[in-house]
Motif scaffolding. Structure first.
Motif, PDB file in Angstrom:
ATOM      1  N   GLN A   1       0.831  -1.196   0.000  1.00  0.00           N
ATOM      2  CA  GLN A   1       0.000   0.000   0.000  1.00  0.00           C
ATOM      3  C   GLN A   1       0.871   1.253   0.000  1.00  0.00           C
ATOM      4  O   GLN A   1       1.859   1.341   0.738  1.00  0.00           O
ATOM      5  CB  GLN A   1      -0.896   0.035   1.235  1.00  0.00           C
ATOM      6  CG  GLN A   1      -2.061  -0.931   1.220  1.00  0.00           C
ATOM      7  CD  GLN A   1      -2.896  -0.757   2.485  1.00  0.00           C
ATOM      8  OE1 GLN A   1      -2.569  -1.271   3.548  1.00  0.00           O
ATOM      9  NE2 GLN A   1      -3.975  -0.007   2.361  1.00  0.00           N
ATOM     10  N   ASP A   2       0.507   2.216  -0.834  1.00  0.00           N
ATOM     11  CA  ASP A   2       1.220   3.482  -0.872  1.00  0.00           C
ATOM     12  C   ASP A   2       0.601   4.413   0.161  1.00  0.00           C
ATOM     13  O   ASP A   2      -0.262   5.232  -0.140  1.00  0.00           O
ATOM     14  CB  ASP A   2       1.147   4.084  -2.275  1.00  0.00           C
ATOM     15  CG  ASP A   2       1.937   5.378  -2.396  1.00  0.00           C
ATOM     16  OD1 ASP A   2       2.679   5.707  -1.452  1.00  0.00           O
ATOM     17  OD2 ASP A   2       1.799   6.062  -3.424  1.00  0.00           O
ATOM     18  N   THR A   3       1.035   4.263   1.408  1.00  0.00           N
ATOM     19  CA  THR A   3       0.527   5.071   2.509  1.00  0.00           C
ATOM     20  C   THR A   3       1.657   5.923   3.075  1.00  0.00           C
ATOM     21  O   THR A   3       2.834   5.630   2.836  1.00  0.00           O
ATOM     22  CB  THR A   3      -0.032   4.182   3.632  1.00  0.00           C
ATOM     23  OG1 THR A   3       1.053   3.428   4.200  1.00  0.00           O
ATOM     24  CG2 THR A   3      -1.099   3.223   3.097  1.00  0.00           C
ATOM     25  N   PRO A   4       1.337   6.981   3.815  1.00  0.00           N
ATOM     26  CA  PRO A   4       2.401   7.826   4.354  1.00  0.00           C
ATOM     27  C   PRO A   4       3.457   7.062   5.156  1.00  0.00           C
ATOM     28  O   PRO A   4       4.655   7.258   4.947  1.00  0.00           O
ATOM     29  CB  PRO A   4       1.633   8.821   5.231  1.00  0.00           C
ATOM     30  CG  PRO A   4       0.318   8.966   4.543  1.00  0.00           C
ATOM     31  CD  PRO A   4      -0.003   7.586   4.042  1.00  0.00           C
ATOM     32  N   LEU A   5       3.053   6.195   6.072  1.00  0.00           N
ATOM     33  CA  LEU A   5       4.048   5.522   6.896  1.00  0.00           C
ATOM     34  C   LEU A   5       4.845   4.504   6.086  1.00  0.00           C
ATOM     35  O   LEU A   5       6.029   4.287   6.352  1.00  0.00           O
ATOM     36  CB  LEU A   5       3.398   4.846   8.104  1.00  0.00           C
ATOM     37  CG  LEU A   5       4.394   4.323   9.165  1.00  0.00           C
ATOM     38  CD1 LEU A   5       5.328   5.425   9.643  1.00  0.00           C
ATOM     39  CD2 LEU A   5       3.665   3.712  10.352  1.00  0.00           C
TER      40      LEU A   5
END
Length: 301
Positions: free
Chosen positions: A161-165
Protein backbone atom coordinates in the motif's frame (compact mmCIF):
# COMPACT_ATOMS: atom_id res chain seq x y z
CA UNK A 1 1.34 8.62 10.04
CA UNK A 2 0.47 12.32 10.24
CA UNK A 3 2.83 15.16 10.90
CA UNK A 4 1.84 17.73 13.47
CA UNK A 5 0.35 20.67 11.59
CA UNK A 6 2.39 23.30 13.44
CA UNK A 7 5.88 21.97 12.68
CA UNK A 8 8.06 23.98 10.31
CA UNK A 9 10.02 22.32 7.51
CA UNK A 10 12.75 23.68 5.26
CA UNK A 11 12.32 23.05 1.51
CA UNK A 12 16.09 23.38 1.17
CA UNK A 13 16.60 20.15 3.15
CA UNK A 14 16.34 18.25 -0.15
CA UNK A 15 17.68 18.86 -3.62
CA UNK A 16 15.74 17.99 -6.75
CA UNK A 17 16.97 16.70 -10.08
CA UNK A 18 15.48 15.68 -13.38
CA UNK A 19 17.18 12.73 -15.03
CA UNK A 20 17.79 12.96 -18.77
CA UNK A 21 17.36 10.27 -21.41
CA UNK A 22 20.47 8.11 -21.22
CA UNK A 23 21.60 4.54 -20.78
CA UNK A 24 20.95 3.17 -17.31
CA UNK A 25 24.59 2.24 -16.82
CA UNK A 26 27.86 2.73 -18.68
CA UNK A 27 28.37 0.06 -21.29
CA UNK A 28 31.07 -2.52 -20.64
CA UNK A 29 30.88 -2.14 -16.87
CA UNK A 30 33.34 0.38 -15.45
CA UNK A 31 34.64 -0.23 -11.94
CA UNK A 32 32.35 2.51 -10.62
CA UNK A 33 29.38 0.93 -12.32
CA UNK A 34 30.14 -2.49 -10.87
CA UNK A 35 30.43 -0.95 -7.41
CA UNK A 36 27.09 0.78 -7.86
CA UNK A 37 25.35 -2.37 -9.03
CA UNK A 38 26.76 -4.60 -6.32
CA UNK A 39 26.68 -2.27 -3.35
CA UNK A 40 23.85 0.22 -3.84
CA UNK A 41 20.87 -0.48 -1.62
CA UNK A 42 17.95 -1.67 -3.72
CA UNK A 43 14.70 -1.93 -1.86
CA UNK A 44 13.22 -3.52 -4.96
CA UNK A 45 15.66 -6.44 -4.68
CA UNK A 46 16.01 -6.55 -8.47
CA UNK A 47 19.25 -8.01 -9.86
CA UNK A 48 20.57 -5.40 -12.28
CA UNK A 49 23.96 -6.95 -13.06
CA UNK A 50 22.69 -7.97 -16.49
CA UNK A 51 22.70 -4.30 -17.44
CA UNK A 52 26.49 -4.17 -17.33
CA UNK A 53 26.74 -5.21 -20.95
CA UNK A 54 24.24 -2.69 -22.24
CA UNK A 55 25.43 -0.04 -24.65
CA UNK A 56 25.56 3.50 -23.40
CA UNK A 57 23.10 5.98 -24.85
CA UNK A 58 24.96 9.25 -24.61
CA UNK A 59 21.96 11.32 -25.66
CA UNK A 60 20.72 13.37 -22.75
CA UNK A 61 17.71 15.60 -22.56
CA UNK A 62 18.14 18.30 -19.96
CA UNK A 63 14.87 19.36 -18.39
CA UNK A 64 13.87 21.12 -15.22
CA UNK A 65 12.65 18.99 -12.36
CA UNK A 66 8.89 18.85 -11.99
CA UNK A 67 9.21 18.40 -8.24
CA UNK A 68 7.94 21.56 -6.56
CA UNK A 69 9.25 21.95 -3.02
CA UNK A 70 8.39 25.63 -2.70
CA UNK A 71 5.06 24.68 -1.08
CA UNK A 72 6.82 22.68 1.64
CA UNK A 73 6.89 24.85 4.73
CA UNK A 74 4.93 23.11 7.49
CA UNK A 75 3.17 19.99 8.71
CA UNK A 76 0.05 20.80 6.72
CA UNK A 77 1.98 20.61 3.44
CA UNK A 78 3.76 17.46 4.64
CA UNK A 79 0.43 15.75 5.11
CA UNK A 80 -0.81 16.87 1.69
CA UNK A 81 2.13 16.53 -0.72
CA UNK A 82 4.48 13.57 -1.12
CA UNK A 83 7.56 15.72 -1.75
CA UNK A 84 6.83 17.71 1.41
CA UNK A 85 6.37 14.47 3.35
CA UNK A 86 9.85 13.43 2.19
CA UNK A 87 11.31 16.67 3.54
CA UNK A 88 9.50 16.35 6.87
CA UNK A 89 10.57 12.72 7.16
CA UNK A 90 14.19 13.67 6.54
CA UNK A 91 14.07 16.42 9.15
CA UNK A 92 12.46 14.06 11.63
CA UNK A 93 15.14 11.44 10.94
CA UNK A 94 17.84 14.10 11.40
CA UNK A 95 16.36 15.06 14.77
CA UNK A 96 15.95 11.47 15.98
CA UNK A 97 19.41 10.29 14.94
CA UNK A 98 20.99 13.58 15.97
CA UNK A 99 19.85 12.79 19.51
CA UNK A 100 19.92 8.99 19.63
CA UNK A 101 23.16 8.15 17.84
CA UNK A 102 25.44 10.12 20.19
CA UNK A 103 23.44 9.07 23.25
CA UNK A 104 23.27 5.38 22.43
CA UNK A 105 26.37 4.72 20.34
CA UNK A 106 28.71 7.60 21.17
CA UNK A 107 28.79 8.48 17.47
CA UNK A 108 28.24 11.99 16.13
CA UNK A 109 25.54 12.28 13.49
CA UNK A 110 25.87 14.29 10.32
CA UNK A 111 23.04 14.77 7.89
CA UNK A 112 23.11 12.91 4.59
CA UNK A 113 22.18 14.72 1.42
CA UNK A 114 18.70 13.80 0.19
CA UNK A 115 18.01 13.93 -3.54
CA UNK A 116 14.49 13.68 -4.97
CA UNK A 117 14.54 13.02 -8.68
CA UNK A 118 12.29 12.41 -11.63
CA UNK A 119 13.23 11.14 -15.05
CA UNK A 120 14.99 8.08 -16.41
CA UNK A 121 18.28 8.19 -14.52
CA UNK A 122 20.30 9.99 -11.91
CA UNK A 123 24.03 10.44 -11.42
CA UNK A 124 25.72 9.81 -8.07
CA UNK A 125 29.21 9.15 -6.77
CA UNK A 126 28.33 5.46 -7.09
CA UNK A 127 27.57 5.79 -10.81
CA UNK A 128 24.48 6.41 -12.92
CA UNK A 129 21.32 4.66 -11.77
CA UNK A 130 18.10 4.13 -13.66
CA UNK A 131 14.66 4.39 -12.12
CA UNK A 132 14.59 0.56 -12.00
CA UNK A 133 17.06 0.66 -9.10
CA UNK A 134 14.61 2.23 -6.68
CA UNK A 135 15.67 4.29 -3.65
CA UNK A 136 19.33 3.91 -2.73
CA UNK A 137 22.08 5.24 -0.49
CA UNK A 138 25.51 6.07 -1.85
CA UNK A 139 28.25 6.28 0.77
CA UNK A 140 30.59 7.93 -1.76
CA UNK A 141 28.66 11.19 -1.53
CA UNK A 142 26.73 10.38 1.66
CA UNK A 143 23.43 10.85 -0.16
CA UNK A 144 20.04 9.19 -0.28
CA UNK A 145 18.45 9.13 -3.75
CA UNK A 146 14.73 8.65 -4.26
CA UNK A 147 12.89 8.48 -7.58
CA UNK A 148 9.49 10.03 -7.00
CA UNK A 149 7.79 7.43 -9.18
CA UNK A 150 8.91 4.62 -6.86
CA UNK A 151 5.91 4.76 -4.54
CA UNK A 152 3.49 4.20 -7.40
CA UNK A 153 5.65 1.34 -8.65
CA UNK A 154 5.82 -0.10 -5.14
CA UNK A 155 2.06 -0.46 -5.05
CA UNK A 156 1.73 -1.71 -8.62
CA UNK A 157 4.65 -4.16 -8.81
CA UNK A 158 5.27 -5.16 -5.19
CA UNK A 159 1.74 -5.11 -3.81
CA UNK A 160 2.47 -2.72 -0.94
CA UNK A 161 0.00 0.00 0.00
CA UNK A 162 1.22 3.48 -0.87
CA UNK A 163 0.53 5.07 2.51
CA UNK A 164 2.40 7.83 4.35
CA UNK A 165 4.05 5.52 6.90
CA UNK A 166 4.98 3.00 4.19
CA UNK A 167 6.71 5.81 2.30
CA UNK A 168 8.39 7.03 5.46
CA UNK A 169 9.62 3.52 6.30
CA UNK A 170 11.43 3.39 2.93
CA UNK A 171 13.16 6.72 3.57
CA UNK A 172 14.04 5.65 7.12
CA UNK A 173 15.56 2.42 5.77
CA UNK A 174 17.87 4.38 3.45
CA UNK A 175 18.84 6.76 6.26
CA UNK A 176 19.59 3.58 8.22
CA UNK A 177 22.29 2.83 5.66
CA UNK A 178 23.75 6.26 6.36
CA UNK A 179 23.85 5.42 10.07
CA UNK A 180 25.69 2.20 9.14
CA UNK A 181 28.16 4.27 7.15
CA UNK A 182 28.76 6.56 10.13
CA UNK A 183 29.20 3.69 12.61
CA UNK A 184 31.45 1.65 10.32
CA UNK A 185 29.25 -1.40 10.00
CA UNK A 186 28.80 -0.78 6.27
CA UNK A 187 32.55 -0.74 5.64
CA UNK A 188 33.09 -3.82 7.82
CA UNK A 189 30.47 -5.96 6.09
CA UNK A 190 31.41 -8.41 3.35
CA UNK A 191 28.85 -7.56 0.69
CA UNK A 192 30.26 -9.82 -1.99
CA UNK A 193 28.13 -12.80 -0.99
CA UNK A 194 24.44 -13.63 -0.97
CA UNK A 195 22.14 -15.93 0.94
CA UNK A 196 19.75 -15.79 3.86
CA UNK A 197 22.49 -15.32 6.47
CA UNK A 198 25.03 -13.34 4.41
CA UNK A 199 26.48 -10.01 5.45
CA UNK A 200 24.46 -8.38 2.65
CA UNK A 201 21.24 -9.59 4.24
CA UNK A 202 22.41 -8.67 7.74
CA UNK A 203 23.18 -5.15 6.53
CA UNK A 204 19.71 -4.73 5.04
CA UNK A 205 17.97 -6.15 8.10
CA UNK A 206 19.92 -3.78 10.33
CA UNK A 207 18.73 -0.86 8.18
CA UNK A 208 15.16 -2.15 8.65
CA UNK A 209 15.74 -2.25 12.39
CA UNK A 210 17.07 1.32 12.34
CA UNK A 211 13.90 2.35 10.50
CA UNK A 212 11.98 0.85 13.40
CA UNK A 213 14.13 2.80 15.88
CA UNK A 214 13.07 5.98 14.10
CA UNK A 215 9.37 5.07 14.41
CA UNK A 216 9.95 4.37 18.11
CA UNK A 217 11.20 7.91 18.76
CA UNK A 218 9.54 9.97 16.01
CA UNK A 219 6.39 10.93 17.93
CA UNK A 220 8.36 12.21 20.92
CA UNK A 221 11.25 13.98 19.17
CA UNK A 222 10.49 17.71 18.81
CA UNK A 223 10.92 19.99 15.87
CA UNK A 224 13.71 22.33 17.03
CA UNK A 225 11.93 25.36 15.58
CA UNK A 226 8.56 24.92 17.30
CA UNK A 227 9.13 22.39 20.07
CA UNK A 228 6.24 20.33 18.71
CA UNK A 229 6.82 16.61 18.08
CA UNK A 230 7.31 15.98 14.38
CA UNK A 231 4.78 13.18 14.22
CA UNK A 232 1.48 12.22 15.74
CA UNK A 233 1.71 8.82 17.46
CA UNK A 234 0.96 6.26 14.73
CA UNK A 235 -2.10 4.08 15.01
CA UNK A 236 -1.88 0.31 14.87
CA UNK A 237 -3.39 0.46 11.37
CA UNK A 238 -0.69 2.87 10.20
CA UNK A 239 2.04 0.69 11.69
CA UNK A 240 0.56 -2.28 9.84
CA UNK A 241 1.02 -0.49 6.50
CA UNK A 242 4.73 -0.07 7.25
CA UNK A 243 4.93 -3.75 8.20
CA UNK A 244 3.20 -4.62 4.93
CA UNK A 245 5.78 -2.53 3.05
CA UNK A 246 8.58 -4.42 4.80
CA UNK A 247 6.92 -7.69 3.79
CA UNK A 248 6.58 -6.58 0.17
CA UNK A 249 10.31 -5.98 -0.27
CA UNK A 250 11.32 -9.38 1.10
CA UNK A 251 13.40 -11.40 -1.36
CA UNK A 252 11.04 -14.38 -1.17
CA UNK A 253 7.99 -12.20 -1.84
CA UNK A 254 9.63 -10.59 -4.86
CA UNK A 255 10.67 -13.99 -6.23
CA UNK A 256 7.14 -15.31 -5.79
CA UNK A 257 5.60 -12.29 -7.56
CA UNK A 258 7.95 -12.79 -10.48
CA UNK A 259 6.69 -16.41 -10.75
CA UNK A 260 10.16 -17.72 -10.06
CA UNK A 261 11.30 -20.25 -7.47
CA UNK A 262 12.12 -19.08 -3.95
CA UNK A 263 15.90 -19.43 -3.75
CA UNK A 264 17.30 -18.34 -0.39
CA UNK A 265 20.87 -18.74 -1.67
CA UNK A 266 20.35 -15.72 -3.91
CA UNK A 267 18.88 -13.42 -1.25
CA UNK A 268 20.54 -10.06 -0.67
CA UNK A 269 17.91 -8.29 1.47
CA UNK A 270 16.24 -11.01 3.52
CA UNK A 271 12.87 -12.70 3.59
CA UNK A 272 9.60 -10.94 4.33
CA UNK A 273 9.56 -12.58 7.76
CA UNK A 274 13.09 -11.42 8.54
CA UNK A 275 12.45 -7.87 7.42
CA UNK A 276 9.27 -7.55 9.44
CA UNK A 277 10.91 -9.07 12.52
CA UNK A 278 13.83 -6.66 12.52
CA UNK A 279 11.72 -3.61 11.74
CA UNK A 280 9.45 -4.58 14.63
CA UNK A 281 12.45 -5.15 16.91
CA UNK A 282 13.70 -1.63 16.30
CA UNK A 283 10.23 -0.17 16.77
CA UNK A 284 9.55 -2.01 20.02
CA UNK A 285 12.96 -1.60 21.65
CA UNK A 286 14.09 1.71 20.18
CA UNK A 287 17.78 1.03 20.68
CA UNK A 288 20.80 0.78 18.40
CA UNK A 289 22.09 -2.19 20.37
CA UNK A 290 18.94 -4.18 19.62
CA UNK A 291 19.75 -3.86 15.91
CA UNK A 292 23.06 -5.75 15.93
CA UNK A 293 22.14 -8.22 13.22
CA UNK A 294 25.80 -9.20 12.85
CA UNK A 295 25.93 -10.59 16.39
CA UNK A 296 23.06 -13.08 16.13
CA UNK A 297 23.44 -16.68 15.05
CA UNK A 298 22.06 -17.75 11.65
CA UNK A 299 19.08 -19.51 13.21
CA UNK A 300 18.03 -16.29 14.98
CA UNK A 301 18.43 -14.00 12.00
Amino acid sequence: MSFNRDIKIDPNRVSTRSGGRRGAFIGGGSVLTVVALMLVSQLTGIDLTGLLGAQQDTTQVSTSSTIDTSVCTDGVSANEYTQCRMIATAESLDAVWGAQLPAQAGQAYRQPQFVLWDGSSVSSACGNASSAVGPFYCSGDESVYLDMSFFTDMERTLGAQDTPLAEEYIVAHEFGHHVQHLTGSMAAADRSGAGATSDSVRLELQADCYAGVWVSHAATTPDPDTGQPFLVTPTSAEIQTAINAAESVGDDHIQQRSSGPVDSDSWTHGSSQQRVRWFTTGMEQGTVSACDTFAVSPDRL
